[in-house]
Motif scaffolding. Structure first.
Motif, mmCIF file in Angstrom:
data_model
loop_
_atom_site.group_PDB
_atom_site.id
_atom_site.type_symbol
_atom_site.label_atom_id
_atom_site.label_comp_id
_atom_site.label_asym_id
_atom_site.label_seq_id
_atom_site.Cartn_x
_atom_site.Cartn_y
_atom_site.Cartn_z
ATOM 1 N N GLN A 160 -32.554 -38.539 50.854
ATOM 2 C CA GLN A 160 -31.399 -38.814 49.817
ATOM 3 C C GLN A 160 -30.280 -38.334 50.737
ATOM 4 N N VAL A 161 -29.145 -39.145 50.936
ATOM 5 C CA VAL A 161 -28.083 -38.830 51.843
ATOM 6 C C VAL A 161 -27.253 -38.154 50.768
ATOM 7 N N PRO A 162 -26.730 -36.896 50.921
ATOM 8 C CA PRO A 162 -25.614 -36.340 50.278
ATOM 9 C C PRO A 162 -24.382 -36.609 50.720
ATOM 10 N N VAL A 163 -23.282 -36.119 49.998
ATOM 11 C CA VAL A 163 -21.686 -36.183 50.538
ATOM 12 C C VAL A 163 -21.319 -34.508 50.593
ATOM 13 N N THR A 186 -16.076 -23.326 52.944
ATOM 14 C CA THR A 186 -17.659 -23.650 53.195
ATOM 15 C C THR A 186 -18.026 -25.029 52.778
ATOM 16 N N PRO A 187 -18.764 -25.776 53.673
ATOM 17 C CA PRO A 187 -19.373 -27.044 53.315
ATOM 18 C C PRO A 187 -20.190 -27.002 52.247
ATOM 19 N N LEU A 188 -19.941 -27.894 51.160
ATOM 20 C CA LEU A 188 -20.801 -28.029 50.047
ATOM 21 C C LEU A 188 -21.478 -29.395 49.989
ATOM 22 N N ALA A 189 -22.688 -29.418 50.279
ATOM 23 C CA ALA A 189 -23.503 -30.788 50.006
ATOM 24 C C ALA A 189 -23.782 -31.171 48.536
ATOM 25 N N ILE A 202 -17.936 -43.806 52.083
ATOM 26 C CA ILE A 202 -17.434 -42.930 51.241
ATOM 27 C C ILE A 202 -16.317 -43.270 50.314
ATOM 28 N N THR A 203 -16.530 -43.406 49.100
ATOM 29 C CA THR A 203 -15.054 -43.828 48.279
ATOM 30 C C THR A 203 -14.641 -42.384 47.728
ATOM 31 N N GLY A 204 -13.707 -41.770 48.154
ATOM 32 C CA GLY A 204 -13.567 -40.553 47.525
ATOM 33 C C GLY A 204 -13.567 -39.417 48.594
ATOM 34 N N GLN A 205 -13.702 -38.399 48.012
ATOM 35 C CA GLN A 205 -13.725 -37.116 48.961
ATOM 36 C C GLN A 205 -15.093 -36.859 49.777
ATOM 37 N N GLY A 206 -15.043 -36.255 50.846
ATOM 38 C CA GLY A 206 -16.512 -35.817 51.613
ATOM 39 C C GLY A 206 -16.745 -36.551 52.838
ATOM 40 N N PHE A 207 -17.896 -36.047 53.579
ATOM 41 C CA PHE A 207 -18.307 -36.640 54.589
ATOM 42 C C PHE A 207 -19.552 -36.724 54.647
ATOM 43 N N PHE A 208 -20.212 -37.507 55.864
ATOM 44 C CA PHE A 208 -21.663 -37.572 55.892
ATOM 45 C C PHE A 208 -21.997 -36.296 56.938
ATOM 46 N N ALA A 209 -23.000 -35.554 56.479
ATOM 47 C CA ALA A 209 -23.369 -34.568 57.627
ATOM 48 C C ALA A 209 -24.330 -35.303 58.883
#
Length: 440
Positions: free
Chosen positions: A350-353, A378-381, A85-92
């Protein structure tokens, strides 16, 4: 009191620097761990008494400072399923809770990670090196739309791709305005072949035999040797330019008429597709096929311009033979694509961030994973690259965000601070000993 206070303060300093040493040690040990996020140390001062006229020694406490929102270096790998991931976020991701009939069951707790070194396990799940299962949105196979309401572990099915019977054929070619002598006649037609597929995925040849009736008038006969009815399916008359009596440019299709056998046509309609329909039976029942010859009055498709030989420009059909699973690939938009050896592919997920308002407040877990907290938000996908979510880099992984040079510098500072606190303890002890010895 101040000597005892100094000792207590120095001891708290030793404890705080010990905590800093622990964080530095953790960082250095994980400097090569995929997706690891470093832990810095913040020091907090606690007072006992502090007024304009008096200050008593207090204490210091070390508090971990989690650096989860700083990206590590992105490195290309030879793993096509690797994601960064380039930037903010994580894999669920999910972690297993056990097994039932050889298949994993999953913990209801949702985990998050930047460790994207995913590979496919024996059950078709995408799993990283920490044993966490990649979650994504399922995709409707009919509409291709992702269900963004639920996340679940992505499982790749290695079943075969079903065949698709041909229903549409598009032909682009030029019929010669002046065919070579002895060609384009009933006894020696200009022939072109089309390969089509039946409902079982078996290929069959359909012949188009072109005979020139007059300067701008042709008859196309359609023949299928494998047809159960004997092969001859029918014919139609294709008129170009002025021969059609319709207002179209010379050399373009102006009308399709005089259909016979199973061949049907809708006739001329300005600017519409010039098509004819025929039916064949290859043993799996009647199979209707539409042959698209272009657009009435336009040069796309079949034309008749100056030449002496037939010229094929393009031929496509929508039938597909059966295909076996050949692999899976990841796309930068998060699509998980299953590929087949018949050239077809299908998006199965589809893989979200997943983003957080305060990623540094996530709770650390084993295996470079995190869980959400009240402070993290809160996590936001989100779809990759949208609404502040980072973008995906395929065939790559994100390295630890630990900088060894910085850690060594902090190590030296912490070592000196620890030694200084130890010196305060020994010095205060000497002063106390001197005070005790005063009565002698």
């Amino acid at each position: 009191m101040s000597l005892f206070g100094s000792i207590n303060t120095a001891i708290s300093g030793l404890s705080a620097q010990s905590s800093a040493f622990g964080n530095i040690s953790d960082n250095v040990a994980n400097s090569q761990t995929v997706g690891y996020k470093r832990v810095d140390t913040s020091f907090i001062d606690y007072l006992t008494t502090s007024t304009p006229s008096q200050n008593q020694p207090g204490s210091v406490v070390a508090q971990p400072d989690y650096i989860n929102n700083i990206q590590g270096a992105i490195t290309q790998t030879d793993n096509p399923l690797g994601l960064a991931i380039t930037g903010q976020g994580f894999f669920a991701v999910s972690e297993t809770a056990g097994q039932v009939n050889g298949l994993p069951t999953f913990n209801a707790q949702q985990f998050y990670t930047r460790a994207g070194d995913f590979t496919m396990d024996k059950n078709g799940y995408l799993v990283n090196s920490a044993g966490q299962y990649l979650n994504g949105w399922s995709v409707n196979p009919q509409t291709g739309v992702a269900d963004q309401n639920a996340l679940s572990p992505i499982q790749i099915s290695q079943t075969a791709d079903n065949p698709v019977a041909t229903s549409n054929v598009t032909l682009s070619a030029n019929l010669p305005a002046t065919p070579a002598s002895g060609t384009a006649t009933a006894s020696s037609p200009i022939s072109s072949q089309i390969t089509v597929y039946d409902a079982l995925g078996t290929s069959h040849v359909v012949n188009l035999n072109w005979v020139q009736n007059s300067a701008n008038d042709w008859t196309v006969s359609i023949d299928a040797p494998d047809d159960t009815g004997g092969g001859t399916l029918g014919s139609a008359e294709v008129q170009f330019g002025a021969a059609s009596a319709n207002s179209v440019p010379a050399g373009t299709i102006g009308n399709i008429t005089s259909a016979t056998g199973s061949v049907t046509t809708s006739g001329y309609s300005a600017g519409q597709a010039a098509t004819l329909q025929f039916s064949a039976d290859f043993g799996s029942g009647t199979q209707p096929i539409t042959l698209n010859l272009g657009t009435y009055g336009q040069t796309a498709g079949v034309t008749q311009y100056a030449d002496t030989a037939y010229s094929l420009r393009g031929l496509t059909q929508n039938g597909v033979p059966p295909g076996a699973f050949s692999g899976v690939s990841m796309q930068t938009n998060g699509d998980v694509v299953v590929n087949y050896n018949n050239g077809q592919s299908r998006v199965i997920g589809q893989v979200p961030v997943v983003t957080f308002n305060n990623a540094n407040a996530l709770q650390r877990q084993n295996g470079q994973a995190f869980t959400s907290t009240t402070e993290s938000g809160t996590p936001l996908a989100e779809a990759a690259g949208s609404n502040g979510a980072g973008t995906l880099v395929t065939g790559s992984v994100e390295n630890s965000n630990v900088d060894i040079a910085t850690e060594f510098s902090q190590l030296i500072v912490s070592q000196q601070a620890y030694s200084a606190n130890a010196k305060v303890v020994t010095t205060a002890d000497q002063l106390l000993q001197t005070t005790i010895n005063m009565k002698n």
